[in-house]
Design a protein around this motif. Structure first.
Motif, PDB file in Angstrom:
ATOM      1  N   THR A 171      60.209   1.117 -31.251  1.00 42.52           N
ATOM      2  CA  THR A 171      60.860   1.996 -30.292  1.00 42.52           C
ATOM      3  C   THR A 171      61.078   1.220 -29.000  1.00 42.52           C
ATOM      4  OG1 THR A 171      59.773   3.939 -31.249  1.00 42.52           O
ATOM      5  CG2 THR A 171      60.666   4.167 -29.024  1.00 42.52           C
ATOM      6  N   ILE A 172      62.314   1.259 -28.496  1.00 44.33           N
ATOM      7  CA  ILE A 172      62.684   0.519 -27.293  1.00 44.33           C
ATOM      8  C   ILE A 172      63.227   1.504 -26.259  1.00 44.33           C
ATOM      9  CG2 ILE A 172      63.983  -1.441 -26.386  1.00 44.33           C
ATOM     10  CD1 ILE A 172      62.273  -2.217 -28.803  1.00 44.33           C
ATOM     11  N   ASN A 173      62.856   1.325 -25.010  1.00 47.65           N
ATOM     12  CA  ASN A 173      63.507   2.075 -23.949  1.00 47.65           C
ATOM     13  C   ASN A 173      63.767   1.181 -22.746  1.00 47.65           C
ATOM     14  OD1 ASN A 173      60.386   2.742 -23.690  1.00 47.65           O
ATOM     15  ND2 ASN A 173      61.234   2.987 -21.638  1.00 47.65           N
ATOM     16  N   ILE A 174      64.852   1.467 -22.060  1.00 47.10           N
ATOM     17  CA  ILE A 174      65.092   0.751 -20.817  1.00 47.10           C
ATOM     18  C   ILE A 174      64.242   1.393 -19.734  1.00 47.10           C
ATOM     19  CG2 ILE A 174      67.403   0.128 -21.543  1.00 47.10           C
ATOM     20  CD1 ILE A 174      68.442   1.987 -19.322  1.00 47.10           C
ATOM     21  N   ALA A 175      63.923   0.608 -18.724  1.00 48.95           N
ATOM     22  CA  ALA A 175      63.020   1.051 -17.670  1.00 48.95           C
ATOM     23  C   ALA A 175      63.739   1.025 -16.325  1.00 48.95           C
ATOM     24  CB  ALA A 175      61.769   0.178 -17.667  1.00 48.95           C
ATOM     25  N   ASP A 176      63.025   1.405 -15.276  1.00 48.78           N
ATOM     26  CA  ASP A 176      63.636   1.702 -13.992  1.00 48.78           C
ATOM     27  C   ASP A 176      64.410   0.527 -13.394  1.00 48.78           C
ATOM     28  OD1 ASP A 176      62.481   4.179 -14.219  1.00 48.78           O
ATOM     29  OD2 ASP A 176      60.853   3.775 -12.807  1.00 48.78           O
ATOM     30  N   MET A 177      63.849  -0.678 -13.494  1.00 53.37           N
ATOM     31  CA  MET A 177      64.521  -1.805 -12.863  1.00 53.37           C
ATOM     32  C   MET A 177      65.868  -2.091 -13.509  1.00 53.37           C
ATOM     33  SD  MET A 177      63.117  -5.583 -11.899  1.00 53.37           S
ATOM     34  CE  MET A 177      62.143  -4.858 -10.577  1.00 53.37           C
ATOM     35  N   LEU A 178      65.931  -2.006 -14.839  1.00 50.87           N
ATOM     36  CA  LEU A 178      67.194  -2.252 -15.509  1.00 50.87           C
ATOM     37  C   LEU A 178      68.189  -1.132 -15.207  1.00 50.87           C
ATOM     38  CD1 LEU A 178      68.970  -3.953 -17.293  1.00 50.87           C
ATOM     39  CD2 LEU A 178      67.897  -2.917 -19.301  1.00 50.87           C
ATOM     40  N   ALA A 179      67.715   0.114 -15.167  1.00 49.09           N
ATOM     41  CA  ALA A 179      68.601   1.222 -14.799  1.00 49.09           C
ATOM     42  C   ALA A 179      69.146   1.011 -13.384  1.00 49.09           C
ATOM     43  CB  ALA A 179      67.857   2.544 -14.904  1.00 49.09           C
ATOM     44  N   ARG A 180      68.276   0.612 -12.476  1.00 47.91           N
ATOM     45  CA  ARG A 180      68.694   0.342 -11.090  1.00 47.91           C
ATOM     46  C   ARG A 180      69.724  -0.775 -11.054  1.00 47.91           C
ATOM     47  NH1 ARG A 180      64.912   0.676  -6.218  1.00 47.91           N
ATOM     48  NH2 ARG A 180      65.935  -0.481  -4.547  1.00 47.91           N
ATOM     49  N   TRP A 181      69.500  -1.822 -11.854  1.00 44.78           N
ATOM     50  CA  TRP A 181      70.399  -2.967 -11.906  1.00 44.78           C
ATOM     51  C   TRP A 181      71.793  -2.537 -12.346  1.00 44.78           C
ATOM     52  CZ3 TRP A 181      67.520  -7.963 -13.642  1.00 44.78           C
ATOM     53  CH2 TRP A 181      68.169  -9.089 -13.126  1.00 44.78           C
ATOM     54  N   THR A 182      71.868  -1.548 -13.236  1.00 43.86           N
ATOM     55  CA  THR A 182      73.169  -1.063 -13.724  1.00 43.86           C
ATOM     56  C   THR A 182      73.742   0.043 -12.845  1.00 43.86           C
ATOM     57  OG1 THR A 182      72.304   0.688 -15.185  1.00 43.86           O
ATOM     58  CG2 THR A 182      72.425  -1.544 -16.097  1.00 43.86           C
ATOM     59  N   GLY A 183      73.158   0.275 -11.676  1.00 53.03           N
ATOM     60  CA  GLY A 183      73.649   1.338 -10.820  1.00 53.03           C
ATOM     61  C   GLY A 183      73.597   2.695 -11.487  1.00 53.03           C
ATOM     62  N   ASP A 184      72.575   2.871 -12.329  1.00 53.82           N
ATOM     63  CA  ASP A 184      72.339   4.106 -13.092  1.00 53.82           C
ATOM     64  C   ASP A 184      73.450   4.420 -14.093  1.00 53.82           C
ATOM     65  OD1 ASP A 184      69.897   4.479 -11.912  1.00 53.82           O
ATOM     66  OD2 ASP A 184      70.567   6.009 -10.495  1.00 53.82           O
ATOM     67  N   ARG A 185      74.186   3.418 -14.480  1.00 51.64           N
ATOM     68  CA  ARG A 185      75.041   3.602 -15.661  1.00 51.64           C
ATOM     69  C   ARG A 185      74.154   3.934 -16.857  1.00 51.64           C
ATOM     70  NH1 ARG A 185      79.945   0.101 -17.870  1.00 51.64           N
ATOM     71  NH2 ARG A 185      79.856   0.512 -20.117  1.00 51.64           N
ATOM     72  N   TRP A 186      73.028   3.236 -16.946  1.00 56.18           N
ATOM     73  CA  TRP A 186      72.056   3.473 -18.000  1.00 56.18           C
ATOM     74  C   TRP A 186      70.894   4.276 -17.454  1.00 56.18           C
ATOM     75  CZ3 TRP A 186      72.025  -2.195 -20.186  1.00 56.18           C
ATOM     76  CH2 TRP A 186      73.221  -2.398 -20.906  1.00 56.18           C
TER      77      TRP A 186
END
Length: 323
Positions: free
Chosen positions: A243-258
């Motif tokens: 099971t994989i999930n993206i986390a806050d830093m990556l979401a922030r990096w994408t400008g909350d696209r993800w």
């Protein structure tokens, strides 16, 4: 209630596929990251026998008397044993309730690596504390961490492709990064007693970094994911898949696209009072000296965040979760 989009991705198809197959997989992943932020990965090549052996060794450690585990005690963000009651997860920006600490104990370890920067290494690459009573745990876990790290590189490549970025965009910014490897034991109801109202094995939270790679066991008191309409849904389970999930830093990096999605692990269940689960978790990060700025639209989602140094971000999050 909406059903979260949590697809099963065969990473072997990415590793051996042609450009068209790779692009189709990346597009599918982009859609899921915008909806749930979760996916399952098969074809990763990590031996299920290795994972079973790690669990067996970890169970021997957790089964030791408290006084034998005490020398390994550490703080959140450290290396060693986190006793039950040491950590209280919460959603970012909300205060954790220390009186309702998570109903788990953990062995927390990390990457054996040196960046060459003494300040970074002293803080983020602490020496691992392997229990002498279970010597095989170091060898088994090192193999798993190395294989999970290789999977992380592949996943970062897929995710960069999904955004139309150069394949190495994220991977090149995570080569000198730490990771945290947690072995979480979720004790049975017969050991913990009934949970308080609002108490969980792991309280509702989002993860802090880039990606989380999780090998979990199914159970009544298992993983749930919050849907876009605020309800809770059981995370799908596929034998042998991670099971994989993206986390806050990556979401922030994408400008909350993800979406970095709230999730929780349910308290020990009355339906199965003897249920004990062990999860193997790899929290994968960016380089600690990396400054994270949201990607501009149309790649990014348009959310505005101030640039943040990865190390500063993690210090804040670890302090908030500590009881």
């Amino acid at each position: 209630m909406s059903t979260p989009d949590i697809p099963l991705i065969d990473i072997a198809a990415w590793r051996s596929g042609d450009a068209e197959q790779r692009q189709a997989l990346a597009v599918r992943l982009d859609a899921a990251m915008q909806d749930s932020g979760f996916f399952l990965v098969s074809g990763h090549g990590i031996d299920p026998g290795l994972l079973a052996d790690i669990r067996a060794a970890a169970k021997r450690f957790f089964g030791l008397p408290a006084e034998q585990k005490e020398p390994y005690r550490t703080r959140v963000g450290g290396r060693g044993w986190l006793a039950k009651g040491a950590e209280a997860n919460a959603f970012y920006g909300e205060a954790a309730d220390a009186s309702k600490a998570d109903l788990k104990e953990s062995l927390t370890l990390g990457r054996d690596f040196s960046t060459g920067d003494p300040e970074i290494d002293e803080e983020w690459f602490l020496p691992n504390v392997w229990p002498a009573e279970v010597p095989e745990l170091e060898r088994l876990s090192t193999v798993f961490m190395d294989q999970a790290r290789a999977l992380y590189d592949d996943l970062l490549t897929v995710l960069a492709t999904a955004l139309g970025l150069p394949e190495g965009y994220f991977r090149e910014r995570a080569q000198r990064s730490p990771h945290t490897y947690n072995i979480n034991r979720y004790p049975a109801l017969t050991e913990t007693g009934a949970a308080q109202e609002g108490q969980y094995r792991v309280a509702p939270h989002t993860d802090w970094g880039m990606l989380t790679i999780l090998d979990r066991q199914p159970g009544y008191g298992g993983l749930q994911v919050q849907t876009r309409d605020g309800e809770w849904a059981d995370a799908p389970y596929v034998e042998g898949a991670l099971t994989i999930n993206i986390a806050d830093m990556l979401a922030r990096w994408t400008g909350d696209r993800w979406r970095s999605t709230r999730h929780r692990v349910l308290p020990p269940p009355a339906e199965a009072p003897s249920e004990e689960l062990i999860s193997l978790i790899m929290f994968m990060e960016a380089d600690m000296d990396q400054v994270v700025r949201p990607l501009d639209p149309p790649i990014g989602g348009g959310a505005v965040y101030a640039p943040v140094l990865a190390a500063d971000y993690f210090r804040e999050r670890a302090a908030a979760a500590t009881v």
